[in-house]
Design an enzyme around this catalytic site. Structure first.
Site, PDB file in Angstrom:
ATOM      1  CG  ASN A  39      45.240 -85.021 -38.138  1.00 45.17           C
ATOM      2  OD1 ASN A  39      44.642 -85.594 -37.223  1.00 45.17           O
ATOM      3  ND2 ASN A  39      46.360 -84.343 -37.953  1.00 45.17           N
ATOM      4  CD1 TRP A  40      38.489 -85.801 -39.328  1.00 37.85           C
ATOM      5  CD2 TRP A  40      37.195 -86.987 -37.933  1.00 37.85           C
ATOM      6  NE1 TRP A  40      37.441 -86.315 -40.048  1.00 37.85           N
ATOM      7  CE2 TRP A  40      36.629 -87.043 -39.217  1.00 37.85           C
ATOM      8  CE3 TRP A  40      36.549 -87.660 -36.892  1.00 37.85           C
ATOM      9  CZ2 TRP A  40      35.452 -87.744 -39.494  1.00 37.85           C
ATOM     10  CZ3 TRP A  40      35.377 -88.366 -37.156  1.00 37.85           C
ATOM     11  CH2 TRP A  40      34.840 -88.394 -38.450  1.00 37.85           C
ATOM     12  CG  HIS A  58      50.473 -83.924 -36.723  1.00 38.32           C
ATOM     13  ND1 HIS A  58      50.471 -82.776 -35.984  1.00 38.32           N
ATOM     14  CD2 HIS A  58      49.746 -83.663 -37.838  1.00 38.32           C
ATOM     15  CE1 HIS A  58      49.753 -81.847 -36.625  1.00 38.32           C
ATOM     16  NE2 HIS A  58      49.307 -82.368 -37.751  1.00 38.32           N
ATOM     17  CD  GLU A  84      50.569 -81.953 -41.848  1.00 44.18           C
ATOM     18  OE1 GLU A  84      49.454 -81.787 -42.323  1.00 44.18           O
ATOM     19  OE2 GLU A  84      50.758 -82.285 -40.667  1.00 44.18           O
ATOM     20  N   GLY A 115      46.838 -75.005 -39.207  1.00 42.53           N
ATOM     21  CA  GLY A 115      45.765 -74.402 -38.422  1.00 42.53           C
ATOM     22  C   GLY A 115      45.845 -72.885 -38.338  1.00 42.53           C
ATOM     23  CB  SER A 168      46.048 -73.467 -43.942  1.00 45.46           C
ATOM     24  OG  SER A 168      46.308 -73.161 -42.580  1.00 45.46           O
TER      25      SER A 168
HETATM   26  P1  PGA Z   1      45.117 -77.823 -40.876  1.00 46.39           P
HETATM   27  O1  PGA Z   1      45.887 -79.057 -40.221  1.00 46.39           O
HETATM   28  O2  PGA Z   1      44.583 -78.281 -42.215  1.00 46.39           O
HETATM   29  O3  PGA Z   1      44.033 -77.477 -39.908  1.00 46.39           O
HETATM   30  O4  PGA Z   1      46.114 -76.719 -41.046  1.00 46.39           O
HETATM   31  C1  PGA Z   1      46.676 -79.924 -40.995  1.00 46.39           C
HETATM   32  C2  PGA Z   1      47.344 -80.954 -40.119  1.00 46.39           C
HETATM   33  O5  PGA Z   1      47.762 -80.620 -39.007  1.00 46.39           O
HETATM   34  O6  PGA Z   1      47.483 -82.133 -40.503  1.00 46.39           O
END
Ligand code: PGA
Length: 251
Positions: free
Chosen positions: A9-10, A95, A167, A173, A212
């Protein structure tokens, strides 16, 4: 055993020239045939660049969002049929950034899931709790209501076209990924909910972990029961890291 998925997921990153550079580096870094399914979800503006580079490889293309109508007066929106026309096989729906920043409700998410599956897109449906909800022992309640809200009218025949991504919002993040125990418990809740809806077909459904994920925790994450792959944000923007994640998932 189910074939693993590594999905990138960019988010809102990468201009078209950056996208081309990153994808060319990923393609030259991985071994073909791939040992897992790899899905790349760039921003809309780089879908055509990505489609051209990925065509002829077994990497698949996805979008990060979609609208639920097929055409009409919906300024700024993109329909499932437009995504298929742009070469997408997949779309990410629900998301946590869309839920939190853009106010997407379970009802909106359900409409997007239904329209996408009906049009022929495969769906990565994201669910997950906030830290506040975890601290108030609401993980099970939140996951079950997000899943039930999205799939309640979905025909069982779509079990092979929908993938779930757990998630935890607090792990996205932040560099803090959930512990193996937390991931295992959440994936079990999700699988139990899927069995309640899809019955025996639930066992075909893949459940990804996201939050992460990096090259140094991928091995442990993929060893957890009911984890069939990963949804990767930050680490998918670095070709070396992303190639390593694909390699681990493919063995
Ligand atoms: P991340 O994002 O790997 O930067 O934590 C994952 C996501 O939001 O799909």
């Amino acid at each position: 055993m189910k074939r693993k998925i590594v999905a990138a997921n960019w988010k809102m990153n990468m201009l078209r020239s950056d996208a081309a550079g990153l994808l060319n580096a990923v393609i030259s870094g991985v071994d073909f045939p791939l040992g897992c399914d790899v899905i790349i979800a760039p921003p809309y503006t780089s879908l055509d660049v990505a489609r051209n580079i990925l065509s002829g490889t077994d990497l698949e293309l996805g979008a990060q969002d979609v609208f639920w109508e097929l055409s009409g007066a919906y300024t700024g929106e993109v329909s499932p049929s437009m995504l298929i026309d742009a070469g997408c096989d997949w779309v990410i729906i629900g998301h946590s950034e869309r839920r939190a920043i853009f106010g997407e409700t379970d009802d909106i998410i359900k409409k997007k899931v239904e329209a996408s599956l009906r049009t022929g897109l495969k769906v990565i449906l994201c669910v997950g709790e906030t830290l506040e909800q975890r601290n108030s022992n609401e993980v099970s309640k939140i996951l079950s209501s997000q899943i039930e809200g999205a799939v309640k009218d979905i025909d069982k025949k779509y079990s092979t076209d929908v993938v779930f991504a757990y998630e935890p919002v607090w792990a996205i993040g932040t560099g803090k990924n959930a512990t193996s125990g937390q991931i295992e418990a959440a994936h079990k809740i999700i699988m139990d909910d899927l069995i309640a809806h899809f019955e025996k077909d639930a066992h075909n459904i893949r459940i990804l972990y996201g939050g992460s994920v990096k090259e140094d925790n991928i091995k442990e994450i993929l060893s957890i029961r009911n984890v069939d792959g990963v949804l990767v944000g930050g680490a998918s923007l670095d070709s070396d890291s992303f190639v390593k994640i694909i390699e681990y998932a493919g063995v």
